[in-house]
Write a protein that holds these residues in place. Structure first.
Motif, PDB file in Angstrom:
ATOM      1  N   ILE A 196     -12.647 -18.448  38.353  1.00  0.00           N
ATOM      2  CA  ILE A 196     -13.097 -17.543  37.293  1.00  0.00           C
ATOM      3  C   ILE A 196     -13.104 -18.263  35.962  1.00  0.00           C
ATOM      4  O   ILE A 196     -14.013 -18.084  35.131  1.00  0.00           O
ATOM      5  CB  ILE A 196     -12.187 -16.304  37.234  1.00  0.00           C
ATOM      6  CG1 ILE A 196     -12.282 -15.512  38.534  1.00  0.00           C
ATOM      7  CG2 ILE A 196     -12.560 -15.412  36.056  1.00  0.00           C
ATOM      8  CD1 ILE A 196     -13.671 -14.980  38.825  1.00  0.00           C
ATOM      9  N   ALA A 197     -12.086 -19.108  35.719  1.00  0.00           N
ATOM     10  CA  ALA A 197     -12.008 -19.847  34.456  1.00  0.00           C
ATOM     11  C   ALA A 197     -13.226 -20.756  34.292  1.00  0.00           C
ATOM     12  O   ALA A 197     -13.809 -20.837  33.198  1.00  0.00           O
ATOM     13  CB  ALA A 197     -10.719 -20.669  34.419  1.00  0.00           C
ATOM     14  N   ILE A 198     -13.628 -21.432  35.363  1.00  0.00           N
ATOM     15  CA  ILE A 198     -14.783 -22.339  35.282  1.00  0.00           C
ATOM     16  C   ILE A 198     -16.067 -21.554  35.032  1.00  0.00           C
ATOM     17  O   ILE A 198     -16.916 -21.960  34.224  1.00  0.00           O
ATOM     18  CB  ILE A 198     -14.890 -23.170  36.579  1.00  0.00           C
ATOM     19  CG1 ILE A 198     -13.688 -24.109  36.681  1.00  0.00           C
ATOM     20  CG2 ILE A 198     -16.188 -23.960  36.601  1.00  0.00           C
ATOM     21  CD1 ILE A 198     -13.606 -24.849  37.997  1.00  0.00           C
ATOM     22  N   VAL A 199     -16.223 -20.402  35.709  1.00  0.00           N
ATOM     23  CA  VAL A 199     -17.428 -19.572  35.511  1.00  0.00           C
ATOM     24  C   VAL A 199     -17.491 -19.058  34.075  1.00  0.00           C
ATOM     25  O   VAL A 199     -18.547 -19.107  33.423  1.00  0.00           O
ATOM     26  CB  VAL A 199     -17.435 -18.406  36.520  1.00  0.00           C
ATOM     27  CG1 VAL A 199     -18.563 -17.429  36.189  1.00  0.00           C
ATOM     28  CG2 VAL A 199     -17.598 -18.932  37.936  1.00  0.00           C
ATOM     29  N   LEU A 200     -16.372 -18.554  33.564  1.00  0.00           N
ATOM     30  CA  LEU A 200     -16.337 -18.077  32.181  1.00  0.00           C
ATOM     31  C   LEU A 200     -16.642 -19.198  31.207  1.00  0.00           C
ATOM     32  O   LEU A 200     -17.360 -19.001  30.204  1.00  0.00           O
ATOM     33  CB  LEU A 200     -14.962 -17.475  31.876  1.00  0.00           C
ATOM     34  CG  LEU A 200     -14.586 -16.181  32.595  1.00  0.00           C
ATOM     35  CD1 LEU A 200     -13.140 -15.811  32.303  1.00  0.00           C
ATOM     36  CD2 LEU A 200     -15.519 -15.044  32.199  1.00  0.00           C
ATOM     37  N   GLN A 201     -16.109 -20.356  31.490  1.00  0.00           N
ATOM     38  CA  GLN A 201     -16.342 -21.504  30.623  1.00  0.00           C
ATOM     39  C   GLN A 201     -17.815 -21.888  30.603  1.00  0.00           C
ATOM     40  O   GLN A 201     -18.388 -22.192  29.549  1.00  0.00           O
ATOM     41  CB  GLN A 201     -15.473 -22.670  31.105  1.00  0.00           C
ATOM     42  CG  GLN A 201     -15.357 -23.822  30.128  1.00  0.00           C
ATOM     43  CD  GLN A 201     -14.428 -24.893  30.680  1.00  0.00           C
ATOM     44  OE1 GLN A 201     -14.609 -25.370  31.800  1.00  0.00           O
ATOM     45  NE2 GLN A 201     -13.421 -25.263  29.906  1.00  0.00           N
ATOM     46  N   MET A 202     -18.440 -21.869  31.768  1.00  0.00           N
ATOM     47  CA  MET A 202     -19.854 -22.274  31.875  1.00  0.00           C
ATOM     48  C   MET A 202     -20.769 -21.308  31.138  1.00  0.00           C
ATOM     49  O   MET A 202     -21.669 -21.738  30.402  1.00  0.00           O
ATOM     50  CB  MET A 202     -20.257 -22.370  33.348  1.00  0.00           C
ATOM     51  CG  MET A 202     -19.661 -23.553  34.096  1.00  0.00           C
ATOM     52  SD  MET A 202     -20.052 -23.482  35.861  1.00  0.00           S
ATOM     53  CE  MET A 202     -21.849 -23.397  35.803  1.00  0.00           C
ATOM     54  N   PHE A 235     -23.683 -19.377  26.220  1.00  0.00           N
ATOM     55  CA  PHE A 235     -23.867 -18.368  25.170  1.00  0.00           C
ATOM     56  C   PHE A 235     -23.079 -18.672  23.902  1.00  0.00           C
ATOM     57  O   PHE A 235     -23.249 -17.965  22.906  1.00  0.00           O
ATOM     58  CB  PHE A 235     -23.482 -16.987  25.705  1.00  0.00           C
ATOM     59  CG  PHE A 235     -24.372 -16.499  26.807  1.00  0.00           C
ATOM     60  CD1 PHE A 235     -25.623 -15.974  26.529  1.00  0.00           C
ATOM     61  CD2 PHE A 235     -23.972 -16.586  28.136  1.00  0.00           C
ATOM     62  CE1 PHE A 235     -26.459 -15.523  27.534  1.00  0.00           C
ATOM     63  CE2 PHE A 235     -24.789 -16.140  29.154  1.00  0.00           C
ATOM     64  CZ  PHE A 235     -26.045 -15.614  28.856  1.00  0.00           C
ATOM     65  N   HIS A 236     -22.210 -19.673  23.925  1.00  0.00           N
ATOM     66  CA  HIS A 236     -21.459 -20.100  22.741  1.00  0.00           C
ATOM     67  C   HIS A 236     -20.662 -18.962  22.102  1.00  0.00           C
ATOM     68  O   HIS A 236     -20.532 -18.899  20.883  1.00  0.00           O
ATOM     69  CB  HIS A 236     -22.405 -20.710  21.692  1.00  0.00           C
ATOM     70  CG  HIS A 236     -23.253 -21.815  22.234  1.00  0.00           C
ATOM     71  ND1 HIS A 236     -22.761 -23.082  22.540  1.00  0.00           N
ATOM     72  CD2 HIS A 236     -24.583 -21.849  22.550  1.00  0.00           C
ATOM     73  CE1 HIS A 236     -23.746 -23.833  22.998  1.00  0.00           C
ATOM     74  NE2 HIS A 236     -24.856 -23.121  23.020  1.00  0.00           N
ATOM     75  N   LEU A 237     -20.121 -18.070  22.939  1.00  0.00           N
ATOM     76  CA  LEU A 237     -19.345 -16.962  22.406  1.00  0.00           C
ATOM     77  C   LEU A 237     -17.896 -17.345  22.113  1.00  0.00           C
ATOM     78  O   LEU A 237     -17.260 -16.770  21.220  1.00  0.00           O
ATOM     79  CB  LEU A 237     -19.370 -15.782  23.396  1.00  0.00           C
ATOM     80  CG  LEU A 237     -20.746 -15.169  23.661  1.00  0.00           C
ATOM     81  CD1 LEU A 237     -20.640 -14.063  24.701  1.00  0.00           C
ATOM     82  CD2 LEU A 237     -21.351 -14.620  22.369  1.00  0.00           C
ATOM     83  N   VAL A 295      -7.942 -17.737  22.930  1.00  0.00           N
ATOM     84  CA  VAL A 295      -7.071 -17.028  23.865  1.00  0.00           C
ATOM     85  C   VAL A 295      -7.860 -16.189  24.850  1.00  0.00           C
ATOM     86  O   VAL A 295      -7.426 -15.962  25.983  1.00  0.00           O
ATOM     87  CB  VAL A 295      -6.084 -16.142  23.077  1.00  0.00           C
ATOM     88  CG1 VAL A 295      -5.171 -15.372  24.015  1.00  0.00           C
ATOM     89  CG2 VAL A 295      -5.275 -16.979  22.110  1.00  0.00           C
ATOM     90  N   VAL A 296      -9.051 -15.735  24.465  1.00  0.00           N
ATOM     91  CA  VAL A 296      -9.770 -14.712  25.217  1.00  0.00           C
ATOM     92  C   VAL A 296     -10.091 -15.163  26.643  1.00  0.00           C
ATOM     93  O   VAL A 296      -9.741 -14.489  27.629  1.00  0.00           O
ATOM     94  CB  VAL A 296     -11.065 -14.321  24.478  1.00  0.00           C
ATOM     95  CG1 VAL A 296     -11.857 -13.302  25.305  1.00  0.00           C
ATOM     96  CG2 VAL A 296     -10.734 -13.754  23.106  1.00  0.00           C
TER      97      VAL A 296
END
Length: 311
Positions: free
Chosen positions: A131-137, A143-145, A157-158
């Motif tokens: 999940i961390a890798i998917v969120l990071q990608m 999206f540079h959020l 932290v998010v």
């Protein structure tokens, strides 16, 4: 006074346990195939218990210097960062998982509740680092959020918290659903419903507290899993937590943070035992927090397992 006595005893147990971890870890390394005892046998040197104790003492001092000897203790900084992520992810998972579990228990035919229960099963089967890798990608790179790597302001932290909470949400929701299913069948709930107590008040005031104990019972033995997931997610996002001193380049990574080590603490045995020391401390502190929460939520549970009337 009862709580202070309980708390002081638990702190003493934590200190003794951490010391035992250092002693047992060093003993296992000493008599392993790559330890000093093997070298003694190769060179036909007799084993001397006094030299073993002297080496154990110097190694233990080096381990404690590694944790507490820097101007700003490395152990404290990294420990608090990892503890914050671990506890924060559990709180976030509870805020999401508890309502899902309640809805799945009381609204069995509701399509939203069924979808939520299905999603919890998927969450349980998905590793946190994936999940961390998917969120990071997607959220960081595409999206540079949020920042991709690092540790600093609230924006850093998010993503780690979401990645850590994702798997825990599934377990909390499932245990909450199981606990609620049992409680709503109890006689006092049936009697309250027969008296016309509104359903929302029935759930929030009468069924929620006894149901949540099943969740707390799950959290206590699963502390090690939560902490190991934190370590992996920290590695993905390059968070300055426990992972910084548990990776193969841990000493270099900590030196880059501006910490100065006392001389003579570098070395594989000290590093390995220091890793076990930190993990043990994390598990013990987390279990203490869970036990205190358990007793606070259920006043009938005394700090020492005995009722005040029996004293």
């Amino acid at each position: 006074m009862q709580f202070l006595r309980f708390f002081s005893i638990r702190l003493a147990i934590i200190a003794i346990t951490l010391f035992a971890i250092v002693v047992l870890s060093y003993t296992a390394l000493y008599f392993s195939s790559i330890g000093d005892y093997t070298q003694l046998k190769i060179h036909h040197t007799p084993f001397q218990f006094s030299l073993f104790l002297s080496s154990l003492r110097s190694t233990a001092l080096s381990v404690f210097q590694l944790q507490f000897g820097a101007p700003v203790p490395v152990f404290l900084v990294c420990f608090l960062t990892t503890l914050f992520l671990s506890l924060g992810s559990v709180v976030l998972a509870a805020l999401i998982g508890l309502p899902i579990g309640i809805m799945a228990a009381i609204k069995k035919r509701n399509i939203v509740a069924q979808l939520g229960a299905t999603a919890t099963v998927v969450a349980q089967a998905t590793p946190s680092f994936a999940i961390a890798i998917v969120l990071q990608m997607y959220l960081a790179v595409d999206f540079h959020l949020f920042p991709v790597l690092g540790w600093g302001g609230p924006q850093y932290v998010v993503l780690p918290l979401i990645a850590l909470a994702f798997t825990t949400v599934g377990y909390i929701a499932k245990f909450m659903q199981a606990g609620m299913n049992e409680v709503i069948k109890e006689d006092f709930i049936v009697a309250a419903r027969a008296r016309g107590v509104p359903e929302w008040k029935l759930i929030l005031r009468h069924a929620l507290r006894p149901s949540i104990f099943s969740v707390l019972t799950y959290l206590a033995p699963q502390v090690a899993m939560v902490i190991s997931n934190t370590y992996l997610v920290e590695s993905v996002f390059d968070v300055r937590g426990v992972s910084q001193i548990m990776n193969p380049n841990g000493f270099d990574a900590i030196s880059q943070l501006g910490f100065a080590f006392p001389p003579g603490i570098q070395g594989d045995p000290v590093h390995a035992i220091g890793m076990l020391f930190i993990l043990g401390a994390m598990v013990l502190v987390f279990n203490l927090i869970v036990d205190i929460t358990y007793c606070v939520l259920n006043p009938r549970i005394q700090w020492f397992g005995a009722s005040q009337g029996g004293r």
